[in-house]
Enzyme design. Structure first.
Site, PDB file in Angstrom:
ATOM      1  N   ARG A  35     -26.262  86.154  -0.767  1.00 40.97           N
ATOM      2  CA  ARG A  35     -25.537  87.051  -1.684  1.00 40.97           C
ATOM      3  C   ARG A  35     -24.131  86.514  -1.970  1.00 40.97           C
ATOM      4  O   ARG A  35     -23.188  86.696  -1.192  1.00 40.97           O
ATOM      5  CB  ARG A  35     -25.491  88.467  -1.094  1.00 40.97           C
ATOM      6  CG  ARG A  35     -26.849  89.161  -1.166  1.00 40.97           C
ATOM      7  CD  ARG A  35     -26.908  90.433  -0.375  1.00 40.97           C
ATOM      8  NE  ARG A  35     -26.955  90.215   1.067  1.00 40.97           N
ATOM      9  CZ  ARG A  35     -27.064  91.183   1.988  1.00 40.97           C
ATOM     10  NH1 ARG A  35     -27.122  92.446   1.594  1.00 40.97           N
ATOM     11  NH2 ARG A  35     -27.106  90.894   3.263  1.00 40.97           N
ATOM     12  N   VAL A  60     -31.943  79.839   3.508  1.00 38.99           N
ATOM     13  CA  VAL A  60     -32.292  78.948   4.625  1.00 38.99           C
ATOM     14  C   VAL A  60     -33.780  78.615   4.673  1.00 38.99           C
ATOM     15  O   VAL A  60     -34.192  77.679   5.362  1.00 38.99           O
ATOM     16  CB  VAL A  60     -31.857  79.500   6.014  1.00 38.99           C
ATOM     17  CG1 VAL A  60     -30.354  79.612   6.129  1.00 38.99           C
ATOM     18  CG2 VAL A  60     -32.554  80.813   6.339  1.00 38.99           C
ATOM     19  N   TYR A 152     -42.061  89.439  14.824  1.00 37.38           N
ATOM     20  CA  TYR A 152     -40.612  89.270  15.039  1.00 37.38           C
ATOM     21  C   TYR A 152     -40.370  88.738  16.451  1.00 37.38           C
ATOM     22  O   TYR A 152     -39.596  87.786  16.640  1.00 37.38           O
ATOM     23  CB  TYR A 152     -39.876  90.602  14.825  1.00 37.38           C
ATOM     24  CG  TYR A 152     -38.384  90.491  15.076  1.00 37.38           C
ATOM     25  CD1 TYR A 152     -37.575  89.734  14.224  1.00 37.38           C
ATOM     26  CD2 TYR A 152     -37.786  91.114  16.174  1.00 37.38           C
ATOM     27  CE1 TYR A 152     -36.208  89.601  14.464  1.00 37.38           C
ATOM     28  CE2 TYR A 152     -36.427  90.982  16.423  1.00 37.38           C
ATOM     29  CZ  TYR A 152     -35.640  90.239  15.561  1.00 37.38           C
ATOM     30  OH  TYR A 152     -34.285  90.101  15.807  1.00 37.38           O
ATOM     31  N   PRO A 182     -29.258  89.523  22.047  1.00 34.79           N
ATOM     32  CA  PRO A 182     -28.787  90.915  22.089  1.00 34.79           C
ATOM     33  C   PRO A 182     -29.930  91.919  22.074  1.00 34.79           C
ATOM     34  O   PRO A 182     -31.006  91.651  21.538  1.00 34.79           O
ATOM     35  CB  PRO A 182     -27.972  91.068  20.786  1.00 34.79           C
ATOM     36  CG  PRO A 182     -27.886  89.700  20.180  1.00 34.79           C
ATOM     37  CD  PRO A 182     -29.057  88.930  20.713  1.00 34.79           C
ATOM     38  N   VAL A 185     -28.336  96.329  18.025  1.00 34.92           N
ATOM     39  CA  VAL A 185     -27.025  96.204  17.377  1.00 34.92           C
ATOM     40  C   VAL A 185     -27.147  96.899  16.024  1.00 34.92           C
ATOM     41  O   VAL A 185     -28.025  96.532  15.227  1.00 34.92           O
ATOM     42  CB  VAL A 185     -26.657  94.717  17.123  1.00 34.92           C
ATOM     43  CG1 VAL A 185     -25.205  94.599  16.656  1.00 34.92           C
ATOM     44  CG2 VAL A 185     -26.916  93.848  18.354  1.00 34.92           C
TER      45      VAL A 185
HETATM   46  P1  NDP Z   1     -28.046  91.781   8.999  1.00 31.04           P
HETATM   47  O1  NDP Z   1     -29.235  92.205   8.191  1.00 31.04           O
HETATM   48  O2  NDP Z   1     -26.846  92.638   8.962  1.00 31.04           O
HETATM   49  O3  NDP Z   1     -27.632  90.290   8.614  1.00 31.04           O
HETATM   50  C1  NDP Z   1     -28.606  89.288   8.412  1.00 31.04           C
HETATM   51  C2  NDP Z   1     -27.960  88.099   7.716  1.00 31.04           C
HETATM   52  O4  NDP Z   1     -28.957  87.069   7.561  1.00 31.04           O
HETATM   53  C3  NDP Z   1     -27.432  88.436   6.335  1.00 31.04           C
HETATM   54  O5  NDP Z   1     -26.165  87.865   6.168  1.00 31.04           O
HETATM   55  C4  NDP Z   1     -28.424  87.762   5.392  1.00 31.04           C
HETATM   56  O6  NDP Z   1     -27.762  87.287   4.235  1.00 31.04           O
HETATM   57  C5  NDP Z   1     -28.893  86.565   6.239  1.00 31.04           C
HETATM   58  N1  NDP Z   1     -30.192  86.087   5.779  1.00 31.04           N
HETATM   59  C6  NDP Z   1     -31.389  86.724   5.854  1.00 31.04           C
HETATM   60  N2  NDP Z   1     -32.333  85.986   5.255  1.00 31.04           N
HETATM   61  C7  NDP Z   1     -31.722  84.855   4.804  1.00 31.04           C
HETATM   62  C8  NDP Z   1     -32.177  83.715   4.075  1.00 31.04           C
HETATM   63  N3  NDP Z   1     -33.466  83.566   3.730  1.00 31.04           N
HETATM   64  N4  NDP Z   1     -31.278  82.754   3.759  1.00 31.04           N
HETATM   65  C9  NDP Z   1     -29.982  82.888   4.109  1.00 31.04           C
HETATM   66  N5  NDP Z   1     -29.490  83.932   4.794  1.00 31.04           N
HETATM   67  C10 NDP Z   1     -30.363  84.911   5.120  1.00 31.04           C
HETATM   68  O7  NDP Z   1     -28.592  91.628  10.500  1.00 31.04           O
HETATM   69  P2  NDP Z   1     -27.849  91.221  11.875  1.00 31.04           P
HETATM   70  O8  NDP Z   1     -26.454  90.836  11.646  1.00 31.04           O
HETATM   71  O9  NDP Z   1     -28.149  92.283  12.850  1.00 31.04           O
HETATM   72  O10 NDP Z   1     -28.734  89.957  12.292  1.00 31.04           O
HETATM   73  C11 NDP Z   1     -28.202  88.664  12.525  1.00 31.04           C
HETATM   74  C12 NDP Z   1     -29.102  87.935  13.526  1.00 31.04           C
HETATM   75  O11 NDP Z   1     -29.074  88.624  14.767  1.00 31.04           O
HETATM   76  C13 NDP Z   1     -30.581  87.865  13.111  1.00 31.04           C
HETATM   77  O12 NDP Z   1     -31.068  86.593  13.448  1.00 31.04           O
HETATM   78  C14 NDP Z   1     -31.231  88.935  13.971  1.00 31.04           C
HETATM   79  O13 NDP Z   1     -32.598  88.670  14.219  1.00 31.04           O
HETATM   80  C15 NDP Z   1     -30.396  88.825  15.233  1.00 31.04           C
HETATM   81  N6  NDP Z   1     -30.416  89.995  16.104  1.00 31.04           N
HETATM   82  C16 NDP Z   1     -30.107  91.233  15.606  1.00 31.04           C
HETATM   83  C17 NDP Z   1     -30.146  92.335  16.435  1.00 31.04           C
HETATM   84  C18 NDP Z   1     -29.902  93.723  15.939  1.00 31.04           C
HETATM   85  O14 NDP Z   1     -30.306  94.690  16.632  1.00 31.04           O
HETATM   86  N7  NDP Z   1     -29.234  93.911  14.814  1.00 31.04           N
HETATM   87  C19 NDP Z   1     -30.466  92.198  17.873  1.00 31.04           C
HETATM   88  C20 NDP Z   1     -30.797  90.855  18.267  1.00 31.04           C
HETATM   89  C21 NDP Z   1     -30.742  89.801  17.416  1.00 31.04           C
HETATM   90  P3  NDP Z   1     -28.314  87.375   2.732  1.00 31.04           P
HETATM   91  O15 NDP Z   1     -29.216  88.570   2.663  1.00 31.04           O
HETATM   92  O16 NDP Z   1     -27.064  87.486   1.905  1.00 31.04           O
HETATM   93  O17 NDP Z   1     -29.004  86.075   2.531  1.00 31.04           O
HETATM   94  C1  8X3 Z   2     -33.320  92.978  17.349  1.00 34.06           C
HETATM   95  C2  8X3 Z   2     -33.392  93.869  18.544  1.00 34.06           C
HETATM   96  O1  8X3 Z   2     -34.884  95.427  19.878  1.00 34.06           O
HETATM   97  O2  8X3 Z   2     -35.105  95.491  17.451  1.00 34.06           O
HETATM   98  O3  8X3 Z   2     -33.581  91.662  17.684  1.00 34.06           O
HETATM   99  O4  8X3 Z   2     -35.969  93.642  18.689  1.00 34.06           O
HETATM  100  S1  8X3 Z   2     -34.909  94.633  18.638  1.00 34.06           S
END
Ligand code: NDP
Ligand code: 8X3
Length: 251
Positions: A35, A60, A152, A182, A185
């Site tokens: 975005r 990506v 996932y 984590p 979150v």
């Molecule tokens: P968000 O949805 O807030 O952020 C995800 C980010 O990933 C966005 O900036 C999005 O950007 C980017 N993204 C997704 N798909 C693509 C793509 N194809 N190309 C480029 N960028 C991409 O989620 P979180 O911040 O929570 O997640 C970040 C990471 O942390 C992830 O890997 C998630 O699996 C991991 N995680 C999250 C947890 C949670 O509970 N929230 C717990 C454990 C791990 P855009 O859409 O602009 O491309």
């Molecule tokens: C994100 C945390 O518990 O939804 O990775 O799998 S959980």
């Protein structure tokens, strides 16, 4: 001279908070995501903190887009000290026997293949400079499984394995690899997982206090600011009220 960090998925959640905290810590930052408008806005905020910033928008999942983005870097921007492989997502909560193939493709292509494409493009630049640090966002879902988590969880188990594999392969190049795992979150993560259903997303965190994107950003900043001889290999970080993937204490 400032160190440089490249953060994928900086348009939201954990990536965005990490970009801002890394800027406050004096890193110049390459921010990426799909975005473009969000990247432009974040770039202004980062610039206001007195460091340099370069927004690059690409997907990506597209290996050529990833390679073109890294090839487009010139001068100091090629000196990437820290790569944060954060872009990722969960889509859907269907049991495996009802799984939606498109959801599976999105998760595998983003969380596993996207992380690999980024690493393949950036690691040679680090190797040429004989050092660097790669931080991979895995999850507690990379250590355990839970109902409906199937694909996932599989992608995050793959990230966990790749973190170990990268550490082995790049040992002689003095490249640190930190795996961050984590628990819950609250970000846009659940809104994406529930395909825009904000009520379902809110319910995930009902009656409990989840981690914030800043909690994870603080942890990443701690990891990337250790002395050269110290590597934090694997960090599991949970809300106090979450014992594991299935046990959450709710009021
Ligand atoms: P968000 O949805 O807030 O952020 C995800 C980010 O990933 C966005 O900036 C999005 O950007 C980017 N993204 C997704 N798909 C693509 C793509 N194809 N190309 C480029 N960028 C991409 O989620 P979180 O911040 O929570 O997640 C970040 C990471 O942390 C992830 O890997 C998630 O699996 C991991 N995680 C999250 C947890 C949670 O509970 N929230 C717990 C454990 C791990 P855009 O859409 O602009 O491309
Ligand atoms: C994100 C945390 O518990 O939804 O990775 O799998 S959980």
């Amino acid at each position: 001279m400032n160190k440089t960090a490249l953060i994928t998925g900086a348009t939201s959640g954990i990536g965005q908070a990490t970009a801002l905290k890394a800027a406050e810590a004096g890193f110049d930052i390459i921010i990426t995501g799909r975005r473009a408008e969000r990247l432009a806005k974040l770039a202004e905020e980062i610039r206001a903190k007195g460091v340099e910033v370069l927004p690059l928008h690409f997907d990506v999942r597209q290996p050529q887009e990833v390679q073109n983005a890294i090839d487009s870097l010139s001068g100091k921007w090629r000196n990437i000290d820290v790569l944060v492989n954060n872009a990722g997502l969960a889509v859907g909560v269907s049991p495996i026997q009802e799984g939606i193939l498109d959801d599976w493709e999105r998760m595998i292509d983003t969380n596993v293949k996207g992380l690999l494409y980024m690493t393949r493009a950036v690691a040679p630049l680090m190797i040429a400079r004989n050092g660097g640090h790669i931080v991979n966002l895995a999850s507690i879902a990379g250590k355990e499984v839970y109902p409906g988590g199937n694909v996932y969880c599989a992608t995050k188990h793959a990230v966990d394995a790749l973190s170990k594999a990268m550490r082995t392969d790049m040992l002689k190049h003095h490249i640190k690899v930190t795996n961050i795992a984590p628990g819950m979150v609250e970000t846009e993560f659940s809104i994406v997982r529930y395909k825009g259903d904000e009520t379902a997303a809110k319910n995930v965190y009902k009656g409990m206090t989840p981690l914030t994107n800043e909690d994870i950003a603080d942890t990443i900043l701690f990891a990337i600011t250790r002395p050269a001889h110290v590597c934090l290999n694997d960090i599991v970080i949970m809300p106090t009220v979450q014992a594991n993937s299935r046990d959450v204490y709710r009021q």
